[in-house]
Design a protein around this motif. Structure first.
Motif, PDB file in Angstrom:
ATOM      1  N   LYS A  16      -7.735 -30.857  -9.700  1.00  0.00           N
ATOM      2  CA  LYS A  16      -7.768 -32.171 -10.366  1.00  0.00           C
ATOM      3  C   LYS A  16      -9.136 -32.816 -10.202  1.00  0.00           C
ATOM      4  N   GLU A  17      -9.729 -32.672  -9.029  1.00  0.00           N
ATOM      5  CA  GLU A  17     -11.046 -33.243  -8.784  1.00  0.00           C
ATOM      6  C   GLU A  17     -12.101 -32.531  -9.630  1.00  0.00           C
ATOM      7  N   ARG A  18     -11.990 -31.203  -9.773  1.00  0.00           N
ATOM      8  CA  ARG A  18     -12.943 -30.469 -10.603  1.00  0.00           C
ATOM      9  C   ARG A  18     -12.820 -30.888 -12.072  1.00  0.00           C
ATOM     10  N   ILE A  19     -11.584 -31.062 -12.534  1.00  0.00           N
ATOM     11  CA  ILE A  19     -11.367 -31.526 -13.907  1.00  0.00           C
ATOM     12  C   ILE A  19     -11.933 -32.927 -14.081  1.00  0.00           C
ATOM     13  N   HIS A  20     -11.735 -33.769 -13.081  1.00  0.00           N
ATOM     14  CA  HIS A  20     -12.256 -35.142 -13.131  1.00  0.00           C
ATOM     15  C   HIS A  20     -13.777 -35.138 -13.261  1.00  0.00           C
ATOM     16  N   ARG A  21     -14.448 -34.261 -12.520  1.00  0.00           N
ATOM     17  CA  ARG A  21     -15.909 -34.190 -12.599  1.00  0.00           C
ATOM     18  C   ARG A  21     -16.365 -33.713 -13.973  1.00  0.00           C
ATOM     19  N   ILE A  22     -15.645 -32.762 -14.537  1.00  0.00           N
ATOM     20  CA  ILE A  22     -15.986 -32.270 -15.882  1.00  0.00           C
ATOM     21  C   ILE A  22     -15.856 -33.383 -16.904  1.00  0.00           C
ATOM     22  N   GLU A  23     -14.761 -34.115 -16.848  1.00  0.00           N
ATOM     23  CA  GLU A  23     -14.508 -35.189 -17.811  1.00  0.00           C
ATOM     24  C   GLU A  23     -15.513 -36.332 -17.650  1.00  0.00           C
ATOM     25  N   ASN A  24     -15.899 -36.617 -16.429  1.00  0.00           N
ATOM     26  CA  ASN A  24     -16.901 -37.665 -16.205  1.00  0.00           C
ATOM     27  C   ASN A  24     -18.253 -37.274 -16.788  1.00  0.00           C
ATOM     28  N   ALA A  25     -18.530 -35.976 -16.783  1.00  0.00           N
ATOM     29  CA  ALA A  25     -19.839 -35.509 -17.246  1.00  0.00           C
ATOM     30  C   ALA A  25     -19.925 -35.414 -18.761  1.00  0.00           C
ATOM     31  N   ILE A  26     -18.909 -34.851 -19.408  1.00  0.00           N
ATOM     32  CA  ILE A  26     -18.999 -34.581 -20.848  1.00  0.00           C
ATOM     33  C   ILE A  26     -17.851 -35.178 -21.660  1.00  0.00           C
ATOM     34  N   GLY A  27     -16.929 -35.858 -21.012  1.00  0.00           N
ATOM     35  CA  GLY A  27     -15.785 -36.393 -21.745  1.00  0.00           C
ATOM     36  C   GLY A  27     -14.798 -35.288 -22.061  1.00  0.00           C
ATOM     37  N   GLU A  28     -14.458 -35.162 -23.319  1.00  0.00           N
ATOM     38  CA  GLU A  28     -13.509 -34.128 -23.745  1.00  0.00           C
ATOM     39  C   GLU A  28     -14.257 -32.850 -24.120  1.00  0.00           C
ATOM     40  N   PRO A  29     -14.050 -31.756 -23.407  1.00  0.00           N
ATOM     41  CA  PRO A  29     -14.760 -30.505 -23.730  1.00  0.00           C
ATOM     42  C   PRO A  29     -14.242 -29.880 -25.020  1.00  0.00           C
TER      43      PRO A  29
END
Length: 243
Positions: A16-29
């Motif tokens: 969940k934390e890894r997904i959170h970091r991805i979303e914070n960086a690029i929004g919706e992949p």
């Protein structure tokens, strides 16, 4: 295309934390790039191991041990104590694919094909080491303890060869990762790459001059001690290759 590299140790309970970091960086992949975009338990995966084994028995034995005992089994132990997932990169990718209804794309080389393309060399090295280890450690009579002792030493030798093999193809794999991503830049606006820590900086380096691609985190925030050790070995082997 904006690219966020979500690197790790391949097994991490806190997805969940890894997904959170991805979303914070690029929004919706729009896409998930990853190495090993297939099930380790598929018929194709098993057939590949069986077909490649005669040419590189020690390397395949070590790779099988790594994949099925460490990544799969240990990943499920992490899940048991850590919560909701098996902790594997494949599960992280699947969660993103399900959440955003997007596809994943394989970026890795076919390492079994690399062995098959160099069958003679792989066979000579692997079987020579098998024989050397056998002659060095085997002592009669034939007992269960002696057989187990021999297999442990053969597996340790296999890990050394496996590590050497990964070191030889490390930069080539980084280049291939970057090439697949670069070839896909016009298809997607926001992308993430799920990969091991040792590939993070190398892949970003190959992409730094690629117009149209912005790598948001070209260096990993931190590296585990294991990753630092592997990178030191990989860099040493790369230098030897260039001589």
């Amino acid at each position: 295309m904006e690219l966020y590299i979500a690197s790790g140790t391949h097994v991490d309970s806190d997805l969940k934390e890894r997904i959170h970091r991805i979303e914070n960086a690029i929004g919706e992949p729009d896409v998930v790039f990853m190495e090993g975009d297939s099930s380790a338990f598929s018929i194709g995966a098993f057939l590949t191991l069986i077909k490649t084994f005669p040419y590189a028995p020690l390397v395949i034995a070590a790779a099988t041990f790594q994949i099925y005992l460490f990544t799969e089994f240990f990943g499920r132990i992490v899940s048991y104590f850590g919560g909701e997932s098996s902790g594997r990169d494949q599960e992280l990718a699947q969660n993103l694919k399900n959440k955003y209804r997007i596809k994943s794309r394989e970026v890795d080389l076919d390492l079994s094909q690399y062995i098959n393309d160099n069958r003679l060399l792989s066979s000579v090295i692997n079987w020579a080491v098998v024989i050397v280890v056998f002659v060095s450690v085997w002592s009669p009579p034939i007992t269960l303890s002696n057989i187990v002792f021999l297999l442990i030493y053969e597996l340790l030798a296999g890990y050394i060869l496996f590590l050497g093999f990964l070191a030889l193809v490390h930069e080539e794999r980084n280049c291939h990762f970057a090439g697949v991503i670069a070839d896909s830049q016009e298809e997607f606006e926001n992308a993430c790459l799920i990969t091991g820590e040792t590939h993070h900086a190398g892949t970003a380096r190959f992409l730094k001059d690629e117009q149209g691609i912005s790598v948001l985190n070209p260096e990993p925030e931190s590296l585990s001690l294991v990753s630092k050790t592997f990178l030191t070995i990989y860099e040493f082997v790369t230098r030897l290759k260039s001589i």
